[in-house]
Scaffold this active site. Structure first.
Site, PDB file in Angstrom:
ATOM      1  N   ASP A 178       0.823  -1.215   0.000  1.00 31.41           N
ATOM      2  CA  ASP A 178       0.000   0.000   0.000  1.00 31.41           C
ATOM      3  C   ASP A 178       0.853   1.260   0.000  1.00 31.41           C
ATOM      4  O   ASP A 178       0.316   2.366  -0.123  1.00 31.41           O
ATOM      5  CB  ASP A 178      -0.942   0.000   1.205  1.00 31.41           C
TER       6      ASP A 178
ATOM      7  N   ASP B  60     -10.486  -7.041  11.031  1.00 30.24           N
ATOM      8  CA  ASP B  60     -10.379  -8.472  11.288  1.00 30.24           C
ATOM      9  C   ASP B  60     -11.447  -8.955  12.263  1.00 30.24           C
ATOM     10  O   ASP B  60     -12.111  -9.966  12.023  1.00 30.24           O
ATOM     11  CB  ASP B  60      -8.980  -8.812  11.810  1.00 30.24           C
TER      12      ASP B  60
END
Length: 782
Positions: free
Chosen positions: A195, A497
């Site tokens: 990223d 998550d």
């Protein structure tokens, strides 16, 4: 068992003996997962002897033997008895509060009473993971015998975002360890999501691809562990000096080339000419936050002939930098993971996905096989969505200065959640079924075929696959779709998550927590208090946002999960709320002590007994759990210190920021903690000296609280000495509480007034905290 081996038992008796062993395997209670490991060797010897005899008799049907075993903790009756006695003592404490209002300080009495009610509620939540813990073990030999030629493909996702906080060589160590798994290489695919869109990371991956041709055969030839180069060479636990010296020299030369390029600030032209991928960085505009998607298949594709030095095909290796646009929200790590899921679907599309953080290298080359023992079990594996391994770190000090609490969570909390339906997904070291990340619901007819006979990588040329992958990694691809909602990882929360795992459990699936004796993954823990608190704030803030959203377990999970399972999730979602009662308990008793106002029963009163029982039992229980997790007495003390520090600093800021975001006065962010430290800081970390460094509002809060308790303790002690037994009888509990806070926070006093190194607290923090302490001291209580 000896009689079976010698052949003195009949077939019926031998069958009974086998039944006995299997029954003990399933039902034997344990105190911790460590006891499981100690017993496995003895049990395996017995089962091996029995299996050999049974094969001779033709009685063993190996296809029916489970690929994993589950055992429950022993002594649960005694623990539940203790829990009931603790609850009775807590109720007595609350009854005392209701019937003994502190005269002239009603507001402080109410604050203390509210705090104790909250602590009682939170203790009840914590019991959900302590009443039915389950520990797992696997039988990899059975897996190999049944499925070695039909093992499924595995796609491995590695995420990085900043080449300076997460250095390329650190990331490459993780990538190489994953490529070197003890697993058929043609069934492995490793994807690196960058990223930060750094050409240094891309260059490092190119170098790693070349080095892998030598590293993978070396790992398999000598069966080394771990298979991350730097930790292996640092361990000095290797033989075959000549081969090791050669491969170590190759690794060091690679490291020098990569670090030279990073230090230079650009990739030299002679290197850029070696691969077409560098042309992607020549496009304009190009910044880490504004660029087109980049997909480069370094190893793989239908036209690939890449093999290692032994002629064995290498695992597929892919670099991905998804498109970034300042006008489009990129959804942090969840967005990167979803891009990886889509891009990998056109290149390898393996049914199993493993995702790890860029600093979390593989420490056990057989971890994939451990996970498959759960996912491929014929009887009970069909409803397992993911297998979660614990997060462990290779740079932790002996007494775990900052992160000792993770040890107890991994040995107590997560096995407890496993017994309720599944542990939460922690974002790294997790094996998923790809189909379930696609939003699939559990139904009775579902039974996914994972054998490799139904799977193969794409045979299209790499160039074609790259172009197709780019289309799937654009900013606009997800617009108007269910990605981030019902498909892939969930969006809208910094802890994507946890919310993703929760949604999977609510769709009927369960998960498994596996904590093997040899740690599967080892990462880099924070080495400064500042980084630790920043990470703690991000975790707790994201958890609290889940609680305030439609995904609150008691709302989203109602009717889909058991009440105990919802409670277990809520333990972590309520972390920030704990800051308020902890602050109250750390401040109000000391403030009342300064003014000679008792808040607790006299030492000579019978009512003092339940208070003492609750305090001693709480700390005794946490010490017992730490020792069960193979921690030390000092690691328990450090964990208790960090428990208080997190609650009064990072949790408080997480609570405030979450409330501001709720009313539209803030935005979600994602702070990356640095994975590098200077030499002086690392030396202090190894000596277990707290590293503070720069100024921070969190440090001001900590210094203020500890200084105030020191003043309250000293003045309270003076009052007790001058006024005699009457003051001692009524104020001793508050004096003990203030003294405890002072003693456990002694490293903060050292950093304020004693230490002279760069890791001490800045003088500005000391001045600010002193002023705040003086202001608090003059708060009227009447």
């Amino acid at each position: 068992m000896e009689n079976v081996v010698q052949g003195r038992l009949s077939k019926k008796e031998a069958w009974t003996e086998g039944w006995r062993i299997n029954k003990r395997e399933k039902e034997r209670p344990w105190s911790s997962h460590n006891e499981v490991g100690e017993y496995l060797r003895e049990r395996e010897r017995e089962k091996l002897e029995y299996s050999l005899r049974e094969r001779e008799m033709g009685k063993v049907d190996e296809e029916k033997l489970s690929l994993y075993g589950s055992v429950k903790a022993k002594g649960m009756f005694l623990y539940r008895l203790f829990g009931l006695s603790f609850l009775c003592a807590v109720l007595m404490v609350l009854y005392y509060r209701l019937t003994h209002v502190t005269e002239g300080a009603q507001w402080f009495w109410m604050a203390i009473f509210a705090s104790e009610v909250w602590f009682t509620f939170y203790w009840v939540l914590n019991q959900s993971v302590r009443w039915n813990p389950v520990y797992r073990h696997t039988f990899k030999d059975r897996l190999s015998k049944r499925y070695e030629k039909e093992l499924p493909g595995v796609d491995i996702f590695v995420c990085t975002a900043d080449p300076y906080k997460e250095p390329p060589m650190l990331v490459m160590g993780t990538v190489l360890s994953l490529m070197a798994y003890d697993y058929p290489t043609h069934k492995l695919s490793v994807y690196l999501s960058d990223d930060g869109a750094s050409e240094f990371t891309f260059y490092a991956l190119l170098e790693a691809a070349k080095f892998a041709k030598h590293w993978l055969p070396f790992c398999k030839k000598f069966q080394i562990e771990p298979r991350a180069p730097k930790p292996f060479f640092s361990s000095m636990a290797y033989s075959h000096k000549d081969e090791c010296s050669t491969i170590k020299k190759m690794f060091e030369e690679m490291e020098e080339r990569i670090e030279a390029a990073v230090k230079l600030g650009r990739i030299p032209e002679d290197i850029r000419c070696q691969h077409k991928g560098f042309l992607e960085w020549d496009k304009t505009p190009f910044t880490s936050r504004d660029h087109s998607p980049i997909v480069q298949i370094l190893i793989g594709g239908g036209d690939s002939t890449e093999v290692d030095m032994e002629g064995i095909p290498l695992p597929t290796l892919v670099y991905l930098a998804r498109e970034k646009n300042p006008n489009q929200h990129h959804n942090f790590k969840a967005g990167a993971m979803n891009s990886l899921i889509r891009v990998s679907s056109v290149i390898s599309n393996a049914p199993i996905i493993l995702n790890v953080d860029c600093d979390m290298y593989s420490n056990d080359s057989k971890s994939i096989r451990d996970a498959l023992c759960f996912l491929m079990d014929e009887e009970t594996g069909h409803d397992i969505a993911f297998v979660q391994f614990p997060q462990n770190f290779d740079n932790m000090t002996k007494n775990e200065l900052y992160d000792g609490f993770l040890r107890a969570i991994g040995v107590v909390d997560f096995p407890g959640m496993d017994g309720l339906g599944g542990t939460l997904y922690v974002g790294s070291g997790c094996f998923h079924r790809r189909s379930i990340l696609g939003g699939k619901m559990l139904n009775e007819e579902f039974k996914e075929e994972l054998s490799g006979g139904n799977w193969s990588k794409s045979e299209e040329k790499a160039k074609i696959l790259e172009e197709r992958g780019k289309d799937l990694a654009t900013c606009t691809y997800e617009l108007g779709t269910e990605w981030g909602k019902e498909v892939g990882l969930k969006y809208g929360c910094p802890v994507e998550d946890v919310i993703t795992g929760l949604s999977i459990h609510c769709r009927g699936w369960r998960s498994v927590y596996y904590n093997p004796t040899r740690k599967a993954f080892l990462g880099v823990a924070s080495t400064t208090l500042g980084d630790t608190l920043v990470q703690s704030k991000r975790w707790s803030e994201g958890d609290f946002q889940i609680l305030l959203s439609k995904y609150c377990p008691f709302v989203y999970g109602w009717g889909k999960m058991s009440v105990a399972h919802m409670m277990s999730y809520s333990i972590y979602l309520f972390w920030p709320v704990n800051s308020l009662p902890t602050w109250c308990y750390a401040l109000v008793p000391s403030l009342c002590l300064l003014n000679g106002v008792p808040l607790y029963p006299k030492v000579t009163s019978p009512w003092c007994i339940p208070f003492a029982f609750v305090a001693i039992s709480s700390y005794g229980s946490s010490l017992h759990e730490m020792l069960l997790a193979k921690g030390t007495l000092k690691s328990w003390w450090n964990a208790e210190r960090m428990w208080m520090i997190r609650r009064v600093s990072s949790y408080l800021f997480a609570f405030i920021d979450s409330i501001l975001k709720l009313v539209g006065l803030g935005e979600s962010g994602f702070d990356i903690t640095t994975k590098v430290s200077d030499e002086d800081a690392m030396r202090r970390h190894e000596q277990e000296i707290m590293e503070f460094g720069g100024a921070s509002p969190m440090f001001v809060i900590l210094a203020t609280l500890t200084l105030f308790n020191l003043i309250a303790f000293l003045l309270g002690l003076k009052r007790v000495i001058t006024q005699g037994s009457s003051a001692m009888d009524s104020l001793m509990p508050q004096l003990i509480l203030s003294g405890f806070i002072v003693s456990i926070c002694f490293p903060i006093f050292e950093a304020l007034f004693i230490r002279r190194d760069k890791g001490r607290l800045p003088i500005s923090v000391a001045y600010t905290s002193i002023v705040l302490v003086l202001l608090i001291s003059y708060i009227p209580i009447f």
